[in-house]
Each structure stands twice: as C-alpha cells, then as structure tokens.
Design a protein around this motif. Structure first.
Motif: not given
Length: 208
Positions: A193-208
């Motif tokens: 997935d990707r996100g508007l605020k997921v920029k650079g050295r950043h991972i956003d983990l999906f929790t459900g």
C-alpha cells in the motif's frame, strides 16, 4: 513513532497478476525463521546504520458509526457514478483521505478513481473520489495499492520511490511478537500500500 531497523530484498516475480519484480506471497508466521546471515545482503548485516532505520507508524480504516449521526451528509458513488450509500460528512472526509473505509453494513469501500465528477469534494485534499464496494470473501480486510487483499500485521504502506510495491520487508523488532491468531510473528511484511503522508524513510503498518 519508533525507529525500526528495516531489511528489504526483492524476490522473483510470481507470474501474471503478481507485483512486478517481487513476490507477494505471505510467509508462514509459524514456520518461517528469521533471515539468516547468508540470505541477508552484506550491507545489512551487523550493526544497523542510519540507512537501515525507518520511521514506523500504524493505520487502520475509518468505520462508519452504526447509529445515525447528526449534521451534513455526503453521497458515496462507485466508479460509474452509481450511488453506494449516504454517509455523514465526517466519515466521508475520513474515507476520501484514507482511501478505504468500512460502512455500517459491514462492507468495505476502497478507492476506485479520482476526478470523479459525481463525487463530493474531499475537504482535506480537494479531490473527488469514487469507490468500489469490495467482495468480502476476496478482500476480507480491504484492498491495497497493488489491487490485492491486504492483511493486518502483514501489509505495510511505503514510499514507492524508495521501496517498490511487492517488496518483502523484514523488521527485526517484530520477530517473535504475537500476531492476531496468537502465533509468533516472523518479522516479515509485504509492501502492498501507499499513503499521502507516507513519504521518505517511513513505513505505515496496517493493523486492520
């Protein structure tokens, strides 16, 4: 937010429908061991350095309240401008930013296309988004940017200029923690997935 060491590597493509240049197979949390020194690139062995560290956050999907809300409402449309459901403006403004959300009916809606002339303007992004109503059996938790089903505590959103979709990631700090089924997590994740605020050295983990 915490800083986690992140290892990632590409695997061979799995064929038609697979993410280009990488496998989207979900590892078996109960059976898969941690990557060994032989399987991890030499640059990532030993003491972690700045290039191995990524900012870590978590995301889930907004949920439409099961009781009626007061205030303004908005109509949600599908990609053919067919009405899906009338929702509160508050929920609409959340789901048009997040890209997916769960209706009070239990159905999940997911981004179909932008610049949708029938859709209301999203307050935060000024975009007009239409949505697909997802098949519950095919997408029990939702759909990611690859077009495939995403899985809690397995799928992550990334900046695709740094990490291509479909890339397998290993985050040592999660190895051995319990997953949603109570099994030990193998520390492996998939960039789905990707996100508007997921920029650079950043991972956003999906929790459900």
């Amino acid at each position: 937010d915490i800083g986690d060491q992140l290892w990632f590597w590409d695997e061979p493509a799995t064929g038609a429908g697979g993410a280009a240049g990488a496998s989207a197979r979900v590892p078996d949390a109960a059976a898969a061991p941690a990557p060994t020194a032989a399987s991890v690139p030499l640059a990532l062995q030993g003491k972690p350095n700045a290039k191995d560290l990524y900012r870590n956050t978590y995301y889930d999907f907004p949920q439409e309240p099961t009781t009626a809300e007061s205030g303004p409402t908005r109509q949600v449309f599908d990609a053919k401008c067919k009405p899906v459901r009338t929702v509160s403006q508050a929920f609409h403004d959340q789901v048009c930013v997040q890209g997916s959300g769960r209706l009070a009916t239990g159905e999940t809606i997911s981004f179909a296309k932008r610049n949708c002339v029938c859709a209301a303007v999203c307050t935060r992004t000024a975009q007009q988004i239409c949505f697909d109503v997802l098949d519950k059996k095919k997408f029990p938790w939702g759909r990611g940017a690859t077009g495939k089903a995403i899985t809690p505590l397995r799928s992550v959103a990334v900046d695709t200029t740094l990490i291509p979709l479909g890339t397998t990631l290993y985050i040592p700090d999660y190895h051995g923690l319990r997953d949603l089924e109570g099994k030990p997590h193998d520390g492996c994740f998939i960039a789905e997935d990707r996100g508007l605020k997921v920029k650079g050295r950043h991972i956003d983990l999906f929790t459900g």
